[in-house]
Scaffold this motif. Sequence first.
Motif, PDB file in Angstrom:
ATOM      1  N   ILE A  37       0.828  -1.269   0.083  1.00  0.00           N
ATOM      2  CA  ILE A  37       0.068   0.072   0.034  1.00  0.00           C
ATOM      3  C   ILE A  37       0.926   1.261   0.013  1.00  0.00           C
ATOM      4  CG2 ILE A  37      -1.643   1.238   1.258  1.00  0.00           C
ATOM      5  CD1 ILE A  37      -3.024  -1.418   2.291  1.00  0.00           C
ATOM      6  N   ALA A  38       1.880   1.502   0.884  1.00  0.00           N
ATOM      7  CA  ALA A  38       2.657   2.656   0.971  1.00  0.00           C
ATOM      8  C   ALA A  38       3.461   2.635  -0.240  1.00  0.00           C
ATOM      9  CB  ALA A  38       3.808   2.209   2.146  1.00  0.00           C
ATOM     10  N   ARG A  39       4.031   1.502  -0.729  1.00  0.00           N
ATOM     11  CA  ARG A  39       4.727   1.718  -2.067  1.00  0.00           C
ATOM     12  C   ARG A  39       3.951   2.252  -3.081  1.00  0.00           C
ATOM     13  NH1 ARG A  39       7.151  -3.186  -0.688  1.00  0.00           N
ATOM     14  NH2 ARG A  39       5.620  -4.260  -1.885  1.00  0.00           N
ATOM     15  N   GLU A  40       2.709   1.738  -2.987  1.00  0.00           N
ATOM     16  CA  GLU A  40       1.741   2.411  -4.127  1.00  0.00           C
ATOM     17  C   GLU A  40       1.421   4.004  -4.124  1.00  0.00           C
ATOM     18  OE1 GLU A  40      -0.816   1.963  -7.819  1.00  0.00           O
ATOM     19  OE2 GLU A  40       0.876   0.751  -7.012  1.00  0.00           O
ATOM     20  N   TYR A  47      -5.129   3.343  -4.570  1.00  0.00           N
ATOM     21  CA  TYR A  47      -4.838   1.769  -4.392  1.00  0.00           C
ATOM     22  C   TYR A  47      -5.956   1.259  -4.345  1.00  0.00           C
ATOM     23  CZ  TYR A  47      -2.983  -2.120  -2.250  1.00  0.00           C
ATOM     24  OH  TYR A  47      -2.944  -3.602  -2.097  1.00  0.00           O
ATOM     25  N   ALA A  48      -5.734   0.150  -5.149  1.00  0.00           N
ATOM     26  CA  ALA A  48      -6.646  -0.887  -5.302  1.00  0.00           C
ATOM     27  C   ALA A  48      -6.208  -2.275  -5.014  1.00  0.00           C
ATOM     28  CB  ALA A  48      -7.464  -1.151  -6.518  1.00  0.00           C
ATOM     29  N   ALA A  49      -6.792  -3.082  -3.841  1.00  0.00           N
ATOM     30  CA  ALA A  49      -6.199  -4.091  -3.646  1.00  0.00           C
ATOM     31  C   ALA A  49      -6.454  -5.228  -4.456  1.00  0.00           C
ATOM     32  CB  ALA A  49      -7.043  -4.708  -2.359  1.00  0.00           C
ATOM     33  N   PRO A  50      -5.725  -6.299  -4.876  1.00  0.00           N
ATOM     34  CA  PRO A  50      -5.804  -7.457  -5.654  1.00  0.00           C
ATOM     35  C   PRO A  50      -7.343  -7.935  -5.550  1.00  0.00           C
ATOM     36  CG  PRO A  50      -3.885  -7.649  -4.748  1.00  0.00           C
ATOM     37  CD  PRO A  50      -4.276  -6.766  -4.043  1.00  0.00           C
ATOM     38  N   GLY A  51      -7.843  -8.144  -6.584  1.00  0.00           N
ATOM     39  CA  GLY A  51      -9.260  -8.627  -6.716  1.00  0.00           C
ATOM     40  C   GLY A  51     -10.161  -7.562  -6.720  1.00  0.00           C
ATOM     41  N   VAL A  52     -10.115  -6.171  -6.351  1.00  0.00           N
ATOM     42  CA  VAL A  52     -10.962  -5.170  -6.189  1.00  0.00           C
ATOM     43  C   VAL A  52     -10.856  -4.480  -7.805  1.00  0.00           C
ATOM     44  CG1 VAL A  52     -11.489  -2.889  -5.409  1.00  0.00           C
ATOM     45  CG2 VAL A  52     -10.512  -4.837  -3.888  1.00  0.00           C
ATOM     46  N   GLU A  53     -12.421  -4.524  -8.386  1.00  0.00           N
ATOM     47  CA  GLU A  53     -12.182  -3.876  -9.587  1.00  0.00           C
ATOM     48  C   GLU A  53     -12.484  -2.104  -9.450  1.00  0.00           C
ATOM     49  OE1 GLU A  53     -15.633  -5.872 -11.470  1.00  0.00           O
ATOM     50  OE2 GLU A  53     -14.684  -7.708 -11.410  1.00  0.00           O
ATOM     51  N   LEU A  54     -11.643  -1.804 -10.136  1.00  0.00           N
ATOM     52  CA  LEU A  54     -11.511  -0.150 -10.170  1.00  0.00           C
ATOM     53  C   LEU A  54     -10.617   0.209 -11.398  1.00  0.00           C
ATOM     54  CD1 LEU A  54     -11.728   2.329  -8.686  1.00  0.00           C
ATOM     55  CD2 LEU A  54      -9.619   2.082  -7.541  1.00  0.00           C
ATOM     56  N   ASP A  55     -11.180   1.136 -11.967  1.00  0.00           N
ATOM     57  CA  ASP A  55     -10.536   1.859 -13.117  1.00  0.00           C
ATOM     58  C   ASP A  55      -9.650   2.915 -12.523  1.00  0.00           C
ATOM     59  OD1 ASP A  55      -9.758   3.346 -15.189  1.00  0.00           O
ATOM     60  OD2 ASP A  55     -11.775   3.640 -16.202  1.00  0.00           O
ATOM     61  N   GLU A  56      -8.425   2.628 -12.057  1.00  0.00           N
ATOM     62  CA  GLU A  56      -7.371   3.506 -11.400  1.00  0.00           C
ATOM     63  C   GLU A  56      -7.316   4.804 -12.465  1.00  0.00           C
ATOM     64  OE1 GLU A  56      -4.264   1.737  -9.284  1.00  0.00           O
ATOM     65  OE2 GLU A  56      -4.968  -0.228  -9.404  1.00  0.00           O
ATOM     66  N   PRO A  57      -6.748   4.701 -13.448  1.00  0.00           N
ATOM     67  CA  PRO A  57      -6.521   5.787 -14.231  1.00  0.00           C
ATOM     68  C   PRO A  57      -7.752   6.814 -14.215  1.00  0.00           C
ATOM     69  CG  PRO A  57      -5.925   4.145 -15.589  1.00  0.00           C
ATOM     70  CD  PRO A  57      -6.770   3.671 -14.395  1.00  0.00           C
ATOM     71  N   PHE A  72      -8.857   1.131  -1.771  1.00  0.00           N
ATOM     72  CA  PHE A  72      -9.614   0.322  -1.852  1.00  0.00           C
ATOM     73  C   PHE A  72      -9.295  -1.012  -1.504  1.00  0.00           C
ATOM     74  CE2 PHE A  72     -11.431   3.668  -4.619  1.00  0.00           C
ATOM     75  CZ  PHE A  72     -12.994   3.581  -4.429  1.00  0.00           C
ATOM     76  N   LEU A  73      -9.382  -1.378  -0.340  1.00  0.00           N
ATOM     77  CA  LEU A  73      -8.938  -2.714   0.145  1.00  0.00           C
ATOM     78  C   LEU A  73     -10.178  -3.802   0.160  1.00  0.00           C
ATOM     79  CD1 LEU A  73      -7.683  -1.262   3.301  1.00  0.00           C
ATOM     80  CD2 LEU A  73      -6.590  -1.435   1.226  1.00  0.00           C
ATOM     81  N   GLU A  74      -9.485  -5.238   0.130  1.00  0.00           N
ATOM     82  CA  GLU A  74     -10.592  -6.460  -0.058  1.00  0.00           C
ATOM     83  C   GLU A  74     -11.397  -6.207   1.022  1.00  0.00           C
ATOM     84  OE1 GLU A  74      -6.724  -7.236   2.169  1.00  0.00           O
ATOM     85  OE2 GLU A  74      -7.068  -6.326   0.517  1.00  0.00           O
ATOM     86  N   PRO A  75     -12.420  -6.988   0.885  1.00  0.00           N
ATOM     87  CA  PRO A  75     -13.496  -7.026   1.911  1.00  0.00           C
ATOM     88  C   PRO A  75     -13.333  -7.780   3.224  1.00  0.00           C
ATOM     89  CG  PRO A  75     -14.642  -7.709  -0.048  1.00  0.00           C
ATOM     90  CD  PRO A  75     -13.066  -7.523  -0.391  1.00  0.00           C
ATOM     91  N   GLY A  76     -13.402  -7.270   4.278  1.00  0.00           N
ATOM     92  CA  GLY A  76     -13.021  -7.729   5.596  1.00  0.00           C
ATOM     93  C   GLY A  76     -11.423  -7.315   6.278  1.00  0.00           C
ATOM     94  N   ALA A  77     -11.043  -6.357   5.310  1.00  0.00           N
ATOM     95  CA  ALA A  77      -9.482  -5.906   5.576  1.00  0.00           C
ATOM     96  C   ALA A  77      -9.588  -5.146   6.914  1.00  0.00           C
ATOM     97  CB  ALA A  77      -8.936  -5.255   4.447  1.00  0.00           C
ATOM     98  N   ASP A  78      -8.429  -5.058   7.453  1.00  0.00           N
ATOM     99  CA  ASP A  78      -8.213  -4.079   8.624  1.00  0.00           C
ATOM    100  C   ASP A  78      -8.148  -2.837   7.969  1.00  0.00           C
ATOM    101  OD1 ASP A  78      -7.430  -2.724  10.748  1.00  0.00           O
ATOM    102  OD2 ASP A  78      -6.630  -4.358  11.904  1.00  0.00           O
ATOM    103  N   LEU A  79      -9.196  -1.897   7.984  1.00  0.00           N
ATOM    104  CA  LEU A  79      -9.024  -0.675   7.478  1.00  0.00           C
ATOM    105  C   LEU A  79      -8.067   0.237   8.371  1.00  0.00           C
ATOM    106  CD1 LEU A  79     -12.758   0.155   6.711  1.00  0.00           C
ATOM    107  CD2 LEU A  79     -10.911  -0.866   5.194  1.00  0.00           C
ATOM    108  N   ARG A  80      -8.167   0.244   9.362  1.00  0.00           N
ATOM    109  CA  ARG A  80      -7.347   1.063  10.399  1.00  0.00           C
ATOM    110  C   ARG A  80      -5.798   0.557  10.123  1.00  0.00           C
ATOM    111  NH1 ARG A  80      -7.167   1.449  16.914  1.00  0.00           N
ATOM    112  NH2 ARG A  80      -5.489   2.743  17.205  1.00  0.00           N
ATOM    113  N   LEU A  98     -11.498   2.238   2.204  1.00  0.00           N
ATOM    114  CA  LEU A  98     -12.709   1.500   1.968  1.00  0.00           C
ATOM    115  C   LEU A  98     -12.640   0.224   1.710  1.00  0.00           C
ATOM    116  CD1 LEU A  98     -12.322   4.614   0.133  1.00  0.00           C
ATOM    117  CD2 LEU A  98     -14.767   4.236   0.217  1.00  0.00           C
ATOM    118  N   SER A  99     -13.560  -0.452   2.258  1.00  0.00           N
ATOM    119  CA  SER A  99     -13.656  -2.067   1.874  1.00  0.00           C
ATOM    120  C   SER A  99     -15.165  -2.355   1.693  1.00  0.00           C
ATOM    121  CB  SER A  99     -13.012  -2.736   2.853  1.00  0.00           C
ATOM    122  OG  SER A  99     -13.484  -2.875   3.962  1.00  0.00           O
TER     123      SER A  99
END
Length: 325
Positions: A37-40, A47-57, A72-80, A98-99
């Motif tokens: 996440i930080a690198r991105e 940032y979109a986690a793997p498996g999250v559909e998002l038009d990043e551009p 945009f994190l995967e469902p159930g991820a620790d948002l904090r 968000l997730s």
Amino acid sequence: MSRLTRFIGTPFGLATLACLALAGWALWSGGVLDGPIAREVRTSSVYAAPGVELDEPAAEQVIGNRRLVVLFLEPGADLRDGCRATERAADGTLVLALSREVDDDGYDTYGCAWLPGRDDANFGRAAVAETTIGRGADQFPDEPVEAVKVIVVNYDLLVRADIVPDGARTISPSLPRYLVAAAAVTAVGVGAASIWLAARRAGRLADRRRARRQQLADSRSRLSAAAAVLGQQIIDLDRRYARAERGAASGKAASGKQDAAGGTGERGDFVRRYRQLTMDYTDLLANIVAADRADRADVDRLTERLERLIGRGRELAGSPAVPGS
């Protein structure tokens, strides 16, 4: 261990340690230990986690250069944890994680205001920004770009309310990267200058060697020419020497007297001088043959000796003691 200590104590060892420290600092500040996440978000606002559909551009275009980062994190991820992972990489921005809710349609949100003075004078503003930035985003669970548009509207409202400072987000390399880049440019410049100076010095040395070789070749040519002239003189004088020797022998028989050189009068003097000339020339022959291995000074000395012998040969050639052929 003592060898390592001695190496570190040398200027080269200290320079090596300084370079290693600079490289380590550059790697650390550049995020070598960062998570995905930080690198991105170091160079991106989305940032979109793997498996999250998002038009990043498209999401990037909506956010523009605002001081806003959306995760945009995967469902159930620790948002904090996901939000706090961006503290160093997205410093000076407002971050919203968000997730998708697991049991409901919508988004779970968590905000992090990495704004200046967030722990002191701006603590209240940071808290308001964190709780406000995600309002309304859960209305578009299947359209993340539309959710980003809502988040951008919330951000602009916070800016107008003077809760979030206005201004564009600037993404620039860390100071160590500047130092590394400057060191690289300096190394290239110094290296190029060193190569140029070395090439110039090598060229001058080559020119001097070429000039010395040319001068030595000229000296050897003069030596060869002088040796040829003296050799021809001796050949020309040899006929006169034969007549002078016969004349000296006749004079001896007639007078019954002989000088110390085996001849009498001027003819005997000619014979003695000719013999001395040929002996001196013979003594020089070995040095003339070895002149190819001699330096210029030795060659010039040989040439001077030959020129003196040539002068003596001219004197003999002009002697009236024996008539020419």
